[in-house]
Design a protein around this motif. Structure first.
Motif, PDB file in Angstrom:
ATOM      1  N   SER A  61       0.810  -1.216   0.000  1.00 42.61           N
ATOM      2  CA  SER A  61       0.000   0.000   0.000  1.00 42.61           C
ATOM      3  C   SER A  61       0.847   1.272   0.000  1.00 42.61           C
ATOM      4  N   GLN A  62       2.143   1.158  -0.281  1.00 43.09           N
ATOM      5  CA  GLN A  62       2.983   2.347  -0.342  1.00 43.09           C
ATOM      6  C   GLN A  62       4.168   2.118  -1.264  1.00 43.09           C
ATOM      7  N   ALA A  63       4.745   3.223  -1.707  1.00 45.22           N
ATOM      8  CA  ALA A  63       5.916   3.152  -2.576  1.00 45.22           C
ATOM      9  C   ALA A  63       7.160   2.848  -1.755  1.00 45.22           C
ATOM     10  N   HIS A  64       8.197   2.347  -2.417  1.00 45.81           N
ATOM     11  CA  HIS A  64       9.464   2.078  -1.733  1.00 45.81           C
ATOM     12  C   HIS A  64      10.167   3.381  -1.378  1.00 45.81           C
ATOM     13  N   ILE A  65      10.061   4.371  -2.275  1.00 39.24           N
ATOM     14  CA  ILE A  65      10.701   5.672  -2.065  1.00 39.24           C
ATOM     15  C   ILE A  65       9.728   6.753  -2.519  1.00 39.24           C
ATOM     16  N   ARG A  66       9.662   7.854  -1.768  1.00 39.31           N
ATOM     17  CA  ARG A  66       8.826   8.998  -2.145  1.00 39.31           C
ATOM     18  C   ARG A  66       9.701  10.242  -2.239  1.00 39.31           C
ATOM     19  N   LEU A  67       9.534  10.986  -3.320  1.00 35.96           N
ATOM     20  CA  LEU A  67      10.255  12.235  -3.525  1.00 35.96           C
ATOM     21  C   LEU A  67       9.278  13.396  -3.405  1.00 35.96           C
ATOM     22  N   VAL A  68       9.603  14.356  -2.560  1.00 41.11           N
ATOM     23  CA  VAL A  68       8.778  15.548  -2.390  1.00 41.11           C
ATOM     24  C   VAL A  68       9.691  16.770  -2.387  1.00 41.11           C
ATOM     25  N   SER A  69       9.083  17.937  -2.502  1.00 38.08           N
ATOM     26  CA  SER A  69       9.862  19.180  -2.464  1.00 38.08           C
ATOM     27  C   SER A  69      10.483  19.372  -1.085  1.00 38.08           C
ATOM     28  N   PRO A  70      11.685  19.930  -1.018  1.00 38.32           N
ATOM     29  CA  PRO A  70      12.294  20.204   0.286  1.00 38.32           C
ATOM     30  C   PRO A  70      11.418  21.151   1.101  1.00 38.32           C
ATOM     31  N   ASP A  71      11.485  21.016   2.411  1.00 36.59           N
ATOM     32  CA  ASP A  71      10.704  21.882   3.291  1.00 36.59           C
ATOM     33  C   ASP A  71      11.118  23.345   3.121  1.00 36.59           C
ATOM     34  N   GLU A  72      10.138  24.223   3.201  1.00 35.14           N
ATOM     35  CA  GLU A  72      10.424  25.651   3.141  1.00 35.14           C
ATOM     36  C   GLU A  72      10.980  26.107   4.490  1.00 35.14           C
ATOM     37  N   VAL A  73      12.002  26.918   4.447  1.00 30.11           N
ATOM     38  CA  VAL A  73      12.647  27.398   5.670  1.00 30.11           C
ATOM     39  C   VAL A  73      12.702  28.925   5.651  1.00 30.11           C
ATOM     40  N   ASN A  74      12.834  29.502   6.834  1.00 31.74           N
ATOM     41  CA  ASN A  74      12.945  30.952   6.945  1.00 31.74           C
ATOM     42  C   ASN A  74      14.326  31.422   6.504  1.00 31.74           C
ATOM     43  N   LEU A  75      14.353  32.540   5.830  1.00 29.47           N
ATOM     44  CA  LEU A  75      15.617  33.164   5.460  1.00 29.47           C
ATOM     45  C   LEU A  75      16.021  34.145   6.549  1.00 29.47           C
ATOM     46  N   ILE A  76      17.146  33.904   7.164  1.00 30.50           N
ATOM     47  CA  ILE A  76      17.604  34.721   8.292  1.00 30.50           C
ATOM     48  C   ILE A  76      18.803  35.551   7.855  1.00 30.50           C
ATOM     49  N   ALA A  77      18.710  36.827   8.088  1.00 27.46           N
ATOM     50  CA  ALA A  77      19.802  37.725   7.716  1.00 27.46           C
ATOM     51  C   ALA A  77      21.043  37.412   8.547  1.00 27.46           C
ATOM     52  N   PRO A  78      22.221  37.434   7.923  1.00 29.42           N
ATOM     53  CA  PRO A  78      23.455  37.149   8.679  1.00 29.42           C
ATOM     54  C   PRO A  78      23.729  38.258   9.691  1.00 29.42           C
ATOM     55  N   PRO A  79      24.362  37.943  10.807  1.00 28.19           N
ATOM     56  CA  PRO A  79      24.640  38.960  11.831  1.00 28.19           C
ATOM     57  C   PRO A  79      25.697  39.954  11.354  1.00 28.19           C
ATOM     58  N   VAL A  80      25.596  41.144  11.881  1.00 25.08           N
ATOM     59  CA  VAL A  80      26.599  42.175  11.601  1.00 25.08           C
ATOM     60  C   VAL A  80      27.889  41.812  12.318  1.00 25.08           C
ATOM     61  N   ASP A  81      29.015  42.224  11.740  1.00 28.34           N
ATOM     62  CA  ASP A  81      30.308  41.903  12.336  1.00 28.34           C
ATOM     63  C   ASP A  81      30.379  42.397  13.769  1.00 28.34           C
ATOM     64  N   ILE A 150       3.480   0.758  -9.101  1.00 28.67           N
ATOM     65  CA  ILE A 150       3.842   1.076  -7.718  1.00 28.67           C
ATOM     66  C   ILE A 150       2.961   0.284  -6.764  1.00 28.67           C
ATOM     67  N   ILE A 151       1.661   0.444  -6.897  1.00 32.89           N
ATOM     68  CA  ILE A 151       0.677  -0.278  -6.092  1.00 32.89           C
ATOM     69  C   ILE A 151      -0.314  -0.934  -7.048  1.00 32.89           C
ATOM     70  N   PRO A 152      -0.373  -2.248  -7.101  1.00 36.29           N
ATOM     71  CA  PRO A 152      -1.273  -2.929  -8.044  1.00 36.29           C
ATOM     72  C   PRO A 152      -2.730  -2.828  -7.598  1.00 36.29           C
ATOM     73  N   LEU A 153      -3.347  -1.697  -7.896  1.00 32.34           N
ATOM     74  CA  LEU A 153      -4.725  -1.465  -7.447  1.00 32.34           C
ATOM     75  C   LEU A 153      -5.694  -2.509  -7.991  1.00 32.34           C
ATOM     76  N   SER A 154      -5.394  -3.064  -9.161  1.00 31.19           N
ATOM     77  CA  SER A 154      -6.298  -4.065  -9.732  1.00 31.19           C
ATOM     78  C   SER A 154      -6.438  -5.281  -8.824  1.00 31.19           C
ATOM     79  N   GLU A 155      -5.376  -5.585  -8.039  1.00 30.59           N
ATOM     80  CA  GLU A 155      -5.435  -6.724  -7.132  1.00 30.59           C
ATOM     81  C   GLU A 155      -6.275  -6.425  -5.894  1.00 30.59           C
ATOM     82  N   TYR A 156      -6.470  -5.152  -5.587  1.00 29.37           N
ATOM     83  CA  TYR A 156      -7.225  -4.765  -4.394  1.00 29.37           C
ATOM     84  C   TYR A 156      -8.652  -4.325  -4.721  1.00 29.37           C
ATOM     85  N   LEU A 157      -9.018  -4.320  -5.988  1.00 30.48           N
ATOM     86  CA  LEU A 157     -10.349  -3.885  -6.386  1.00 30.48           C
ATOM     87  C   LEU A 157     -11.372  -4.955  -5.990  1.00 30.48           C
TER      88      LEU A 157
END
Length: 423
Positions: A61-81, A150-157
Motif C-alpha cells: 500500500s505504499q511506494a518504496h521511495i517517495r520524492l517531495v519538495s524540500p521543506d520551506e525554511v525561513n531566510l535569516i539575515a546574517p549577523p553584523v560583524d 507502484i501499487i497494483p490497485l487491480s489486485e485490491y479492487l
C-alpha cells in the motif's frame, strides 16, 4: 585416491558396525537430532513467512521511495560583524506546492536502472460530501498505468472497474461504508483550496464551494489498511491538479526498487541527483524494521540453543560409546589401526548421526509446515525452500562431526595394551 577411498570405506563400515551394536542409543540420538532439525527448519520457515507477509502487507500500500519538495525554511539575515545574534524562530508552515521541473526529473528517473517504476502524483487534503455526510479524505491524482507498477490497485479492487477520468474516481471500502455508497453512486469532492489570496479569510462553508466537482464512483478498493481504505480517493491527474489548485503540477514522485532493503541507500542517491527530499519505506517504517530484527534475533537464538543441545547429545552418546568399546578399540590398534583411523571412525559416527537425523527431521518439518498451512489460521502461508533444507542438513552434519571431535580424540589417544586389558 583409490587407497584413500578404500581406507574411508573400511572406516565407515567399522563405524556403522559400532552403531548397530548400540542400536537403542543410536536410535535415540538420531531421533533427538531429527527433532532438533525439524524445530530449526520450522521456526526458520515460520519467521521467514511472517516477515515476508509483514513486508508485503506494508509495501502493498505504499511506494518504496517517495520524492517531495524540500521543506520551506525561513531566510535569516546574517549577523553584523562583532555582534551576537539571538534568534527565536517559528518554523514556516508547509503549504501544498508543486515539484519544480517534475517532467524532466521523471524522464531522468525513468532512465535509472536502480528503479523499477516511477509515478508522478498530485496528493492533497480534501473533503467528500454525500447529503449531510462529510468526510475528510486524501485526494490522489495519478496516471493509473504508471501507478499500477507502484501499487497494483487491480489486485485490491473488490467491486466496479479500475478507471479514473474527469467524472470517475476510486474510493476505499471503509469510506464507501461510512458514506453508504456503492459503485455508480455520485459524490461531491471539495479540496478547500482558495483560488486567490483575497478569499483566504472566508469562512469554512465558503471555502468548500471553491474547487469542487461531482463525480461517479467507478470502483471500490480494499488495501487492507483501515486508515487508507477510509481516506484515499484516486482520481484523474488533471482533475486532481484542478481541485488542488496546482494546474500542471505534482506534489510527489513515487518510486520502486528491485531490492527493497537497498531502498534507503538508493533514496539517498536519488535525493542527491534530483535535489528533492527522498524518504524510503525503511525510514517511515522504522518500528517495523526493529520488530523484524528482533524476530530474526530470537529465531537465531532458538536455532543456536537447539544446535548446542543436539551437539551435546551426540557428544554424550559417543563418549559412552568410547567407554563401552574400549576393548574393541584396543584390538583395532593392535591389528595396525592408526590413531587417525580411530579418529575417523568416530567422526564418521558423528556425521552419520547428523545426516540421518537431518533427513528424518526434514521430513517432519515438511509435515509441520503442511499442517500449519492447511489447518492454521490462514493469515499467511509458510514457504519452505530446498535451500533451507540443504543448509540445515549441512549444518546438522557438521555439528555431528564437531560434537564427535572430543570423544574421537579420546578414543584415538587410548593405549592399545591398556585398552585390550580393559574389561
Amino acid at each position: 585416491m583409490t587407497a584413500f577411498f578404500g581406507r574411508f570405506w573400511i572406516d565407515a563400515n567399522i563405524a556403522i558396525s559400532f552403531l548397530r551394536e548400540g542400536r537403542i542409543q543410536s536410535l535415540m540420538i538420531t531421533l533427538g537430532v531429527a527433532i532438533g532439525v525439524a524445530v530449526i527448519i520450522f521456526i526458520t520457515a515460520l519467521i521467514q513467512g511472517l516477515q515476508t507477509n509483514l513486508i508485503d502487507s506494508t509495501l502493498g500500500s505504499q511506494a518504496h521511495i517517495r520524492l517531495v519538495s524540500p521543506d520551506e525554511v525561513n531566510l535569516i539575515a546574517p549577523p553584523v560583524d562583532d555582534t551576537l545574534q539571538l534568534i527565536k524562530e517559528d518554523k514556516r508552515p508547509q503549504r501544498l506546492r508543486s515539484i519544480n521541473n517534475w517532467q524532466q526529473i521523471t524522464d531522468t528517473l525513468d532512465q535509472l536502472p536502480l528503479l523499477t517504476a516511477v509515478s508522478p502524483n498530485v496528493s492533497g487534503p480534501g473533503f467528500v460530501r454525500r447529503g449531510e455526510a462529510l468526510e475528510s479524505v486524501i485526494l490522489v491524482g495519478t496516471d493509473l498505468e504508471r501507478y499500477q507498477k507502484i501499487i497494483p490497485l487491480s489486485e485490491y479492487l473488490i467491486s466496479g472497474e479500475l478507471r479514473v477520468s474527469a467524472d470517475n474516481v476510486l474510493i476505499g471500502s471503509e469510506l464507501a461504508k461510512n458514506l453508504g455508497v456503492e459503485v455508480g453512486s455520485k459524490l461531491r469532492l471539495d479540496s478547500g483550496q482558495d483560488d486567490d489570496d483575497s478569499s483566504r479569510d472566508n469562512n469554512f462553508n465558503n471555502n468548500l464551494n471553491n474547487n469542487s466537482a461531482v463525480v461517479n464512483i467507478a470502483g471500490i478498493f480494499e488495501l487492507g489498511v483501515r486508515e487508507l481504505d477510509a481516506r484515499y480517493v484516486y482520481l484523474d491527474l488533471k482533475q486532481a491538479q484542478s481541485l488542488l489548485n496546482l494546474p500542471g503540477g505534482i506534489t510527489v514522485i513515487d518510486l520502486t526498487v528491485e531490492d527493497i532493503f537497498e531502498a534507503e541507500k538508493i533514496a539517498a542517491q536519488v535525493g542527491r541527483l534530483t535535489s528533492l527530499q527522498a524518504e524510503s519505506w525503511i525510514k517511515t517504517n522504522a518500528q517495523l524494521l526493529s520488530g523484524l530484527t528482533a524476530q530474526s534475533l530470537s529465531s537465531n537464538m532458538i536455532v543456536g540453543f537447539v544446535a548446542i543441545s543436539v551437539a551435546f547429545g551426540i557428544a554424550s552418546v559417543l563418549s559412552v560409546s568410547v567407554v563401552q568399546r574400549t576393548r574393541e578399540i584396543g584390538i583395532l590398534r593392535a591389528m595396525g589401526a592408526t590413531r587417525q583411523q580411530i579418529l575417523r571412525i568416530f567422526l564418521i559416527q558423528g556425521a552419520v548421526f547428523g545426516l540421518l537425523g537431518s533427513i528424518v527431521g526434514s521430513g517432519v518439518s515438511y509435515l509441520l509446515v503442511w499442517s500449519f498451512n492447511t489447518f492454521g489460521p490462514n493469515i499467511f502461508t509458510i514457504p519452505i525452500s530446498i535451500d533451507l533444507i540443504l543448509v540445515t542438513m549441512s549444518l546438522a552434519t557438521l555439528t555431528g562431526i564437531i560434537a564427535a571431535a572430543i570423544p574421537a580424540r579420546r578414543a584415538a589417544a587410548l593405549d592399545p595394551v591398556v585398552a585390550i586389558r580393559y574389561v
